[in-house]
Design a protein around this motif. Sequence first.
Motif, short mmCIF file in Angstrom:
data_model
loop_
_atom_site.label_atom_id
_atom_site.label_comp_id
_atom_site.label_asym_id
_atom_site.label_seq_id
_atom_site.Cartn_x
_atom_site.Cartn_y
_atom_site.Cartn_z
N ASP A 149 -18.97 -13.33 -37.29
CA ASP A 149 -17.95 -12.27 -37.27
C ASP A 149 -16.77 -12.59 -38.21
OD1 ASP A 149 -16.60 -14.25 -35.97
OD2 ASP A 149 -16.22 -13.11 -34.12
N LEU A 150 -16.93 -13.62 -39.04
CA LEU A 150 -15.98 -14.00 -40.09
C LEU A 150 -14.61 -14.41 -39.53
CD1 LEU A 150 -16.63 -11.12 -42.69
CD2 LEU A 150 -18.02 -13.12 -42.24
N VAL B 239 -7.39 -13.70 -47.29
CA VAL B 239 -8.44 -13.83 -46.27
C VAL B 239 -9.01 -12.45 -45.93
CG1 VAL B 239 -8.85 -14.40 -43.83
CG2 VAL B 239 -7.56 -15.97 -45.26
N ASP B 240 -8.09 -11.46 -45.76
CA ASP B 240 -8.53 -10.12 -45.35
C ASP B 240 -8.87 -9.22 -46.53
OD1 ASP B 240 -8.29 -10.45 -42.52
OD2 ASP B 240 -6.12 -10.58 -42.86
N THR B 241 -8.15 -9.39 -47.65
CA THR B 241 -8.36 -8.45 -48.76
C THR B 241 -9.46 -8.91 -49.71
OG1 THR B 241 -6.69 -9.57 -50.08
CG2 THR B 241 -5.95 -7.71 -48.74
N PHE B 242 -9.66 -10.22 -49.81
CA PHE B 242 -10.63 -10.74 -50.78
C PHE B 242 -11.85 -11.34 -50.07
CE2 PHE B 242 -11.95 -14.51 -53.36
CZ PHE B 242 -12.51 -13.82 -54.41
N CYS B 243 -11.60 -12.28 -49.16
CA CYS B 243 -12.71 -13.03 -48.55
C CYS B 243 -13.60 -12.17 -47.65
CB CYS B 243 -12.18 -14.21 -47.76
SG CYS B 243 -11.62 -15.56 -48.81
N LYS B 244 -12.99 -11.53 -46.67
CA LYS B 244 -13.81 -10.83 -45.67
C LYS B 244 -14.64 -9.68 -46.27
CE LYS B 244 -11.44 -12.38 -41.56
NZ LYS B 244 -10.67 -12.05 -40.36
N PRO B 245 -14.05 -8.82 -47.12
CA PRO B 245 -14.88 -7.74 -47.69
C PRO B 245 -16.04 -8.31 -48.51
CG PRO B 245 -12.56 -7.32 -48.10
CD PRO B 245 -12.64 -8.71 -47.55
N ASN B 246 -15.77 -9.36 -49.30
CA ASN B 246 -16.84 -9.96 -50.11
C ASN B 246 -17.91 -10.59 -49.23
OD1 ASN B 246 -16.51 -9.67 -52.98
ND2 ASN B 246 -14.53 -10.64 -52.68
N GLN C 177 -18.65 -9.81 -46.18
CA GLN C 177 -19.41 -8.75 -45.51
C GLN C 177 -20.50 -8.22 -46.44
OE1 GLN C 177 -16.21 -6.31 -44.22
NE2 GLN C 177 -16.28 -7.21 -42.17
N ASN C 178 -20.10 -8.01 -47.69
CA ASN C 178 -21.04 -7.53 -48.71
C ASN C 178 -22.21 -8.48 -48.89
OD1 ASN C 178 -20.91 -5.15 -49.99
ND2 ASN C 178 -19.27 -5.74 -51.40
#
Length: 254
Positions: free
Chosen positions: A41-42, A96-103, A105-106
């Motif tokens: 769940d990151l 963490v939220d704008t770069f890491c998590k979206p990437n 998830q992808n």
Amino acid sequence: MSLLKLFSFHLIFTVSVFTPAESANEYFTTRWLRCIYSSPDLSDMVFIDSYYFNKYLLTQFNSTLGRFVGFSEYGMRNAEFWNNDTSSLQVEIAGVDTFCKPNAQNYDLQIRDKAVKPKVKLSSVMRAGGRHPAVLMCSAYEFYPPHIKVSWLRDGKLMTSEVTSTMEMADGDWYYQIHSELEYTPKSREKISCMVEHASLSKPMIYDWDPSLPESERNKIAIGASGLVLGIILAAAGLIYYKKKSAGRILVPN
Ligand SMILES: *[C@@H]1O[C@H](CO)[C@@H](O)[C@H](O)[C@H]1NC(C)=O
Ligand SMILES: *[C@@H]1O[C@H](CO)[C@@H](O)[C@H](O)[C@H]1NC(C)=O
């Protein structure tokens, strides 16, 4: 300000200090962005943003600390300067939220639930100087993800001694392979098996060793035997021809 803008800001800042020399010995300033996590769940995501000059780490942002840390005099000055710039620091913290998590998830979407079953092969290995008379190899090929467990069973019981195993090796195409060797003293009427556990399998797969010669070995023996027969026939024919010829020569009167 987006992370990309921050990237150019920092990059320009750094490059303006270190101008690459136009010679064979060039200098490299690199920035390495890492998103580290293990939870599906990151929630344990950590963002590490490192700045290097050649191999030397100068300055690093660590989202667990929430600030930059310097690793050299220059790096420390950078860290102090960047930590002082509240808006830039907020962008970095938000990484963490704008770069890491979206990437993440992808990427996860692409690879999760895409486990590929290993192709397993059991073979016997010829080895000079081994203490045990028999060496078996259990190889698993073309599986994904890399995490795998290969173990050996004797009559269904786990064997621990005399087992050597390689690491999972990347084939370079997202697939992996692994090899496990077992050195053992064969006993009659025992059953040696290789057990493979992997995310692609709903239960451990057990492959029994069949001590009768595998197909390729039988073929090798057949080819060798035909070669031998052919050799004997040719040698015999040659001998007969030679005998006849030499006998004929003696009969020829001088
Ligand atoms: C980030 O900081 C935390 C807390 O100090 C530390 O445990 C972790 O090892 C750091 N990560 C890296 C990659 O340096
Ligand atoms: C940090 O910011 C303050 C106020 O903006 C400024 O006075 C100070 O010189 C800055 N320090 C550094 C190291 O940039």
